[in-house]
Design a protein around this motif. Structure first.
Motif, PDB file in Angstrom:
ATOM      1  N   LYS A 197     -57.626  28.400  -1.823  1.00 23.51           N
ATOM      2  CA  LYS A 197     -58.207  27.619  -0.738  1.00 23.51           C
ATOM      3  C   LYS A 197     -59.723  27.507  -0.843  1.00 23.51           C
ATOM      4  N   VAL A 246     -62.177  17.636 -12.379  1.00 23.08           N
ATOM      5  CA  VAL A 246     -61.925  17.509 -10.941  1.00 23.08           C
ATOM      6  C   VAL A 246     -62.025  16.042 -10.530  1.00 23.08           C
ATOM      7  N   ASN A 282     -61.031  25.809  -3.999  1.00 24.05           N
ATOM      8  CA  ASN A 282     -60.860  24.364  -3.881  1.00 24.05           C
ATOM      9  C   ASN A 282     -61.945  23.755  -3.000  1.00 24.05           C
ATOM     10  N   LEU A 304     -57.067  25.878  -9.056  1.00 20.56           N
ATOM     11  CA  LEU A 304     -57.829  25.163  -8.033  1.00 20.56           C
ATOM     12  C   LEU A 304     -56.981  24.704  -6.851  1.00 20.56           C
ATOM     13  N   PRO A 305     -55.804  24.103  -7.057  1.00 18.61           N
ATOM     14  CA  PRO A 305     -55.017  23.656  -5.897  1.00 18.61           C
ATOM     15  C   PRO A 305     -54.448  24.803  -5.067  1.00 18.61           C
ATOM     16  N   GLY A 358     -63.515  21.516  -5.483  1.00 16.53           N
ATOM     17  CA  GLY A 358     -62.711  20.313  -5.356  1.00 16.53           C
ATOM     18  C   GLY A 358     -63.467  19.171  -4.707  1.00 16.53           C
TER      19      GLY A 358
END
Length: 203
Positions: free
Chosen positions: A107, A170, A110, A103-104, A114
């Motif tokens: 892009k 998350v 996320n 996830l981080p 995110g």
């Protein structure tokens, strides 16, 4: 489809219009991040904001659609990562863990999952968009879901359950955050048992 604007190059149909809006939105996100505006997209396309709103009712809807369209790369990487896993429980545990770990670094994933402006998606894991993304994820697994006795509404509920778990991590990754083997051990203990029983409840 309206023909006004488009910098003199009118799309052939609505599908092309949507594709061009998503491309412009991607460029706007690359420039401005999740704080891009519909006005920015409209200006790049040579149309009015109302034209963009005809296809996407809000900036968040456009952000979500653009992020979904750009997650194909991640889904391909996930499929390769899970290629040798045939067991449903193992695949679900690894799929959740790998998604959280990537996830981080992804892009658009996320942006989709995110916290932040795209949180409308994160807060709505039962939305059609969220469930469609989840189904796309499960379809990349090398698991014979039908042979495992999971199909139809059960598969949809599995998608929902996985998205709810991702959402919870998350929102609160833990103190300290679970990672690596610790994360997988947790998921194996509390998530895998739902998929290892011989008889799943009917739905």
């Amino acid at each position: 489809m309206r023909t006004h604007g488009w910098s003199g190059a009118t799309p052939a149909d609505d599908d092309e219009a949507v594709e061009r809006i998503l491309t412009a939105a991607r460029h706007a996100i690359d420039r401005s991040g999740s704080e891009f505006s519909v006005a920015e997209v409209a200006r790049d396309l040579g149309v009015t904001r109302q034209t963009v709103y005809r296809y996407f009712p809000s900036a968040d809807a456009l952000l979500t659609a653009t992020a979904v369209a750009q997650t194909a790369h991640f889904l391909d990487v996930l499929a390769e990562h899970l290629n040798d896993i045939r067991d449903p429980a193992t695949a679900v545990v690894e799929g959740i863990a790998y998604t959280l770990e990537r996830l981080p670094h992804e892009k658009y994933l996320n942006l989709l999952l995110g916290p932040g402006r795209a949180g409308a998606f994160t807060a709505g894991v039962t939305s059609d968009t969220a469930l469609a993304f989840g189904r796309s994820l499960l379809q990349r697994f090398s698991v014979d879901w039908a042979a495992a006795g999971i199909s139809g509404p059960q598969l949809d509920q599995l998608v929902e359950h996985m998205l709810r778990i991702v959402q919870s991590f998350v929102i609160d990754p833990g103190r300290p955050p679970r990672r690596g083997e610790d994360l997988r051990a947790y998921l194996t203990t509390w998530v895998a048992p739902a998929l290892t029983g011989t008889d799943l409840p009917p739905v």
